[in-house]
Design a protein around this motif. Sequence first.
Motif, short mmCIF file in Angstrom:
data_model
loop_
_atom_site.label_atom_id
_atom_site.label_comp_id
_atom_site.label_asym_id
_atom_site.label_seq_id
_atom_site.Cartn_x
_atom_site.Cartn_y
_atom_site.Cartn_z
N MET A 1 -3.62 -0.20 -12.88
CA MET A 1 -2.40 -0.03 -13.68
C MET A 1 -1.94 -1.40 -14.20
O MET A 1 -1.93 -2.38 -13.45
CB MET A 1 -1.31 0.61 -12.82
CG MET A 1 -0.09 1.09 -13.59
SD MET A 1 1.12 1.86 -12.46
CE MET A 1 0.18 3.26 -11.84
N PRO A 2 -1.53 -1.51 -15.47
CA PRO A 2 -1.02 -2.78 -16.00
C PRO A 2 0.19 -3.26 -15.19
O PRO A 2 0.96 -2.47 -14.65
CB PRO A 2 -0.65 -2.43 -17.44
CG PRO A 2 -1.45 -1.21 -17.77
CD PRO A 2 -1.57 -0.44 -16.48
N GLY B 1 -2.41 6.40 -5.56
CA GLY B 1 -3.86 6.22 -5.40
C GLY B 1 -4.19 4.75 -5.56
O GLY B 1 -3.70 4.11 -6.50
N ALA B 2 -5.03 4.22 -4.65
CA ALA B 2 -5.32 2.80 -4.64
C ALA B 2 -5.99 2.36 -5.94
O ALA B 2 -5.62 1.33 -6.53
CB ALA B 2 -6.18 2.45 -3.44
N ALA B 3 -7.00 3.15 -6.39
CA ALA B 3 -7.73 2.76 -7.59
C ALA B 3 -6.82 2.77 -8.82
O ALA B 3 -6.82 1.86 -9.65
CB ALA B 3 -8.93 3.69 -7.80
N ASN C 1 0.81 -1.22 0.00
CA ASN C 1 0.00 0.00 0.00
C ASN C 1 0.84 1.27 0.00
O ASN C 1 0.32 2.37 0.01
CB ASN C 1 -0.98 0.02 1.17
CG ASN C 1 -0.29 -0.09 2.52
OD1 ASN C 1 0.92 0.02 2.62
ND2 ASN C 1 -1.09 -0.31 3.56
N TYR C 2 2.17 1.11 0.00
CA TYR C 2 3.04 2.28 -0.22
C TYR C 2 2.70 2.90 -1.56
O TYR C 2 2.63 4.13 -1.71
CB TYR C 2 4.51 1.84 -0.18
CG TYR C 2 5.48 2.86 -0.75
CD1 TYR C 2 5.93 3.92 0.03
CD2 TYR C 2 5.91 2.77 -2.08
CE1 TYR C 2 6.81 4.85 -0.49
CE2 TYR C 2 6.79 3.70 -2.59
CZ TYR C 2 7.24 4.76 -1.80
OH TYR C 2 8.10 5.69 -2.34
#
Length: 485
Positions: free
Chosen positions: A326-327, A319-321, A312-313
């Motif tokens: 992201m590929p 941004g989490a989403a 989660n860094y």
Amino acid sequence: MSNTANVHMAGPIAFLEGSGSAVFFSKNSTAGTFKTQRNTSPEIKEVQTALKVAYWGEDNRFPQNVEQQMAYCGVGKQGLDWKARALYGGGIIPGKITGLEDGGKKEIFEPLDRSKFKEVYTLIESRSMFRFWIEYLQDWTWFANCFPEVILSKDCSKITGFVHQESSDCRFKQMNDEGVIDTCYLSKMWGTSSSQYAKFDPEKKILGLMENPRQLTEIDNKYLKSLDCIDMYDQANSLKAIAEKLKSRSGLKSAILPVNYPSVNKTYYQVATWDGARLGGWVEIACKQPQIIKLFLKKGQKIQNHIEVPENYFHKKYGAAEWKSMPAKKQNEHRAELLKQFDEFLTSDKSDFSTFVSFFDVDPHGKNNNEARVKFNPIESKYSIEKDILTSSAADNQILTAMGLHPTLIGAGTFGSGTQRTGGSDQREADLIYKSQLKLEREVVLEPLYLARDFNGWDNDIVFRVQDTQLTTLDKNKGTEKIVS
């Protein structure tokens, strides 16, 4: 299945990453051997049995084996060389004792007059004699057994010089019924296999296929040479008897004078006092340690840090989403960029550090306060290079002690103490103590010259002394002074 990429070799040492094991190849490796060879080829043994050779070691290759074991022992080889040079000192001087001084405690030594004793100086100062002493004294300190060849004049009336025969090449014939050793054999072939033997003969096309020809049991002066052996306990008379036999022969006329430092319970070949350090395993340890340390420095500290990066860094940064959508290829590119930043930060302009990075998830609802936090954990190696250095130092110290040498004499300081004391005072005192004990040893070492004195008919009160350079204190306004002992 083993992975050969995880096996690292350096000389006789190997390191197995999987088990963290160090391996030492003690026999038949390219780096040398430390195990005493016990087998000798039947071919050469048959020759030696026919000639009644007295074996030097179980395989008749004792000096060869010692040399191989010492090949990687720098401090030991330097110590032996130092001892050889110390025995010769500043040179050999012929002279006579004309009296005593200091209440009879000190001899008054007068060098011989050159104009009256030209023959003595001609022999001693011959250019060939300098090389003789170098080779002779090296074998003396290594093996405590020397075999100088005494060269006679054509009419066998005078000793004209000496030639050093390597101890490794010399073997005694077994003593006769009267307990006298009267023959010495010279050969480069002691204890070799048939293939080793064949390599000395350029006419043999294929190594290892040479049969044992009968003529090997004969003295052919090519592979095997026989010389009369002078009786160590009655040298002049023994050589006179040998000279009588040699007068009628053509060619070079010579004989072997055995010179050795006596040791306990030995008949044919003596054993140097320092050999206890070799038999005790200290030479082996001293040879192993540098390779182990070298291997550790090369392979043992590749991972210097463990860097923890929670997954989660990247959620916090991108941004989490967005991160989740992201590929994978793009995510890896961002991870690679982060790794590059870490590496540049840790190493700067140095390249000695490597890093290991692991990615993991942290539960945001738990009590973990390290959410999205990168952690740097330095890795402490369980391997202690300091302990190995001390072990190596202890081995060096044991070897030098067995040789009777203080470490400061060869610039080694005080091993294992953390303090290297190699000052002038330490060296001067150690040098004085060492040279004060050389008198008896030098008397034996100089036996070839005393034989020349007695056989050639020189004055029987001529003695030979070694000139030493003695370190002095600064209050004497000179760094050294010459003394004769």
